[in-house]
Scaffold this active site. Structure first.
Site, PDB file in Angstrom:
ATOM      1  N   LYS A  95      12.115  22.809  10.187  1.00  0.00           N
ATOM      2  CA  LYS A  95      11.642  23.459  11.417  1.00  0.00           C
ATOM      3  C   LYS A  95      10.192  23.038  11.715  1.00  0.00           C
ATOM      4  CE  LYS A  95      14.808  27.377  10.830  1.00  0.00           C
ATOM      5  NZ  LYS A  95      14.952  28.865  10.773  1.00  0.00           N
ATOM      6  N   GLU A 152      27.077  21.726  14.716  1.00  0.00           N
ATOM      7  CA  GLU A 152      25.657  21.365  14.727  1.00  0.00           C
ATOM      8  C   GLU A 152      25.468  19.853  14.609  1.00  0.00           C
ATOM      9  OE1 GLU A 152      24.392  25.689  12.816  1.00  0.00           O
ATOM     10  OE2 GLU A 152      24.134  23.894  11.593  1.00  0.00           O
ATOM     11  N   ASN A 169      10.358  30.306   8.519  1.00  0.00           N
ATOM     12  CA  ASN A 169      11.027  30.050   7.233  1.00  0.00           C
ATOM     13  C   ASN A 169      11.366  28.575   6.980  1.00  0.00           C
ATOM     14  OD1 ASN A 169      13.134  30.010   9.017  1.00  0.00           O
ATOM     15  ND2 ASN A 169      14.365  31.566   7.991  1.00  0.00           N
ATOM     16  N   HIS A 197      16.349  24.996   8.169  1.00  0.00           N
ATOM     17  CA  HIS A 197      17.643  25.517   8.608  1.00  0.00           C
ATOM     18  C   HIS A 197      18.750  24.827   7.829  1.00  0.00           C
ATOM     19  CE1 HIS A 197      21.207  26.273  11.085  1.00  0.00           C
ATOM     20  NE2 HIS A 197      21.442  24.983  10.961  1.00  0.00           N
ATOM     21  N   TYR A 241      21.350  27.826  18.549  1.00  0.00           N
ATOM     22  CA  TYR A 241      21.340  29.222  18.086  1.00  0.00           C
ATOM     23  C   TYR A 241      22.129  30.148  19.016  1.00  0.00           C
ATOM     24  CZ  TYR A 241      17.902  28.513  14.297  1.00  0.00           C
ATOM     25  OH  TYR A 241      17.264  28.142  13.120  1.00  0.00           O
TER      26      TYR A 241
HETATM   27  P1  GTP Z   1      18.968  29.324   9.951  1.00  0.00           P
HETATM   28  O1  GTP Z   1      19.247  28.393   8.816  1.00  0.00           O
HETATM   29  O2  GTP Z   1      17.679  29.031  10.668  1.00  0.00           O
HETATM   30  O3  GTP Z   1      20.145  29.419  10.904  1.00  0.00           O
HETATM   31  O4  GTP Z   1      18.757  30.735   9.262  1.00  0.00           O
HETATM   32  P2  GTP Z   1      19.853  31.694   8.656  1.00  0.00           P
HETATM   33  O5  GTP Z   1      21.233  31.167   8.880  1.00  0.00           O
HETATM   34  O6  GTP Z   1      19.441  31.971   7.264  1.00  0.00           O
HETATM   35  O7  GTP Z   1      19.643  33.010   9.538  1.00  0.00           O
HETATM   36  P3  GTP Z   1      20.211  33.319  11.011  1.00  0.00           P
HETATM   37  O8  GTP Z   1      21.076  32.208  11.486  1.00  0.00           O
HETATM   38  O9  GTP Z   1      20.761  34.682  10.988  1.00  0.00           O
HETATM   39  O10 GTP Z   1      18.854  33.348  11.856  1.00  0.00           O
HETATM   40  C1  GTP Z   1      18.322  32.149  12.391  1.00  0.00           C
HETATM   41  C2  GTP Z   1      16.822  32.196  12.289  1.00  0.00           C
HETATM   42  O11 GTP Z   1      16.331  33.231  13.110  1.00  0.00           O
HETATM   43  C3  GTP Z   1      16.282  32.527  10.897  1.00  0.00           C
HETATM   44  O12 GTP Z   1      16.167  31.401  10.076  1.00  0.00           O
HETATM   45  C4  GTP Z   1      14.911  33.086  11.235  1.00  0.00           C
HETATM   46  O13 GTP Z   1      13.964  32.038  11.480  1.00  0.00           O
HETATM   47  C5  GTP Z   1      15.183  33.807  12.532  1.00  0.00           C
HETATM   48  N1  GTP Z   1      15.436  35.222  12.272  1.00  0.00           N
HETATM   49  C6  GTP Z   1      16.554  35.788  11.739  1.00  0.00           C
HETATM   50  N2  GTP Z   1      16.419  37.110  11.633  1.00  0.00           N
HETATM   51  C7  GTP Z   1      15.187  37.398  12.116  1.00  0.00           C
HETATM   52  C8  GTP Z   1      14.445  38.591  12.291  1.00  0.00           C
HETATM   53  O14 GTP Z   1      14.913  39.693  11.977  1.00  0.00           O
HETATM   54  N3  GTP Z   1      13.206  38.472  12.833  1.00  0.00           N
HETATM   55  C9  GTP Z   1      12.669  37.282  13.202  1.00  0.00           C
HETATM   56  N4  GTP Z   1      11.444  37.220  13.725  1.00  0.00           N
HETATM   57  N5  GTP Z   1      13.332  36.132  13.049  1.00  0.00           N
HETATM   58  C10 GTP Z   1      14.562  36.188  12.516  1.00  0.00           C
HETATM   59 MG    MG Z   2      21.899  30.492  10.700  1.00  0.00          MG
END
Ligand code: GTP
Ligand code: MG
Length: 148
Positions: free
Chosen positions: A9, A126, A112, A115, A49
């Site tokens: 990212k 993707e 974080n 991805h 997303y």
């Molecule tokens: P990705 O690998 O980025 O897809 O992450 P993930 O699969 O572990 O989590 P998810 O797909 O549910 O969420 C995508 C991204 O949204 C996360 O990696 C975070 O950067 C962001 N995100 C998820 N939950 C939160 C939240 O509660 N608050 C905030 N600020 N960001 C969030």
């Molecule tokens: Mg995800």
């Protein structure tokens, strides 16, 4: 073999963690079959997303992801999707185990650094979204030392 979409990212790129993240996937034994630096548009990221579009953090997530270039990659190997997620660590770095990428380098869920696809189906979608031009199929010399 299974494929997963892994992306550094914008914060990971700005913090100089691209090499570190690539090194971990290489050393684990995965094969790199696609790689590019891309400053994605909001429209493109909204597609990536799409499943999260109703979440309260969605606008902030898109803004963050569009704030600079990302490194888009496809890695191939045994159980690539699940193993890739384990290597990334929990979504919220406060819960990520030390030894994982997020557990070693991140603190905030909204920063974080990487991805990884969450299922084989998501990975296929993707990879098609980020690499419409396709991937590079090749054989690695190390394959017979990594796989039985
Ligand atoms: P990705 O690998 O980025 O897809 O992450 P993930 O699969 O572990 O989590 P998810 O797909 O549910 O969420 C995508 C991204 O949204 C996360 O990696 C975070 O950067 C962001 N995100 C998820 N939950 C939160 C939240 O509660 N608050 C905030 N600020 N960001 C969030
Ligand atoms: Mg995800």
């Amino acid at each position: 073999a299974e494929r997963t979409y892994i992306m550094v990212k914008p914060d990971g790129v700005q913090r100089g963690l691209v090499g570190e993240i690539i090194a971990r996937f290489e050393k684990r034994g995965f094969k790199l079959i696609a790689l590019k630096l891309e400053h994605a548009t909001k429209e493109h990221l909204e597609k990536h997303y799409a499943d999260l579009k109703d979440k309260p953090f969605f606008p902030g997530l898109i803004k963050y992801m569009a704030s600079g270039p990302v490194v888009a990659m496809v890695w191939e190997g045994l159980d690539a999707v699940k193993t890739g997620r384990v290597m990334l660590g929990a979504t919220n770095p406060l819960a990520s185990a030390p030894g994982t990428i997020r557990g070693d380098y991140a603190l905030a869920v909204g920063r974080n650094i990487c991805h990884g696809s969450d299922s084989v189906e998501s990975a296929e979608k993707e990879i098609a979204l980020w690499f419409p031009e396709g991937v590079i199929q090749h054989t690695m010399a190390s394959a017979e030392w990594v796989f039985e």
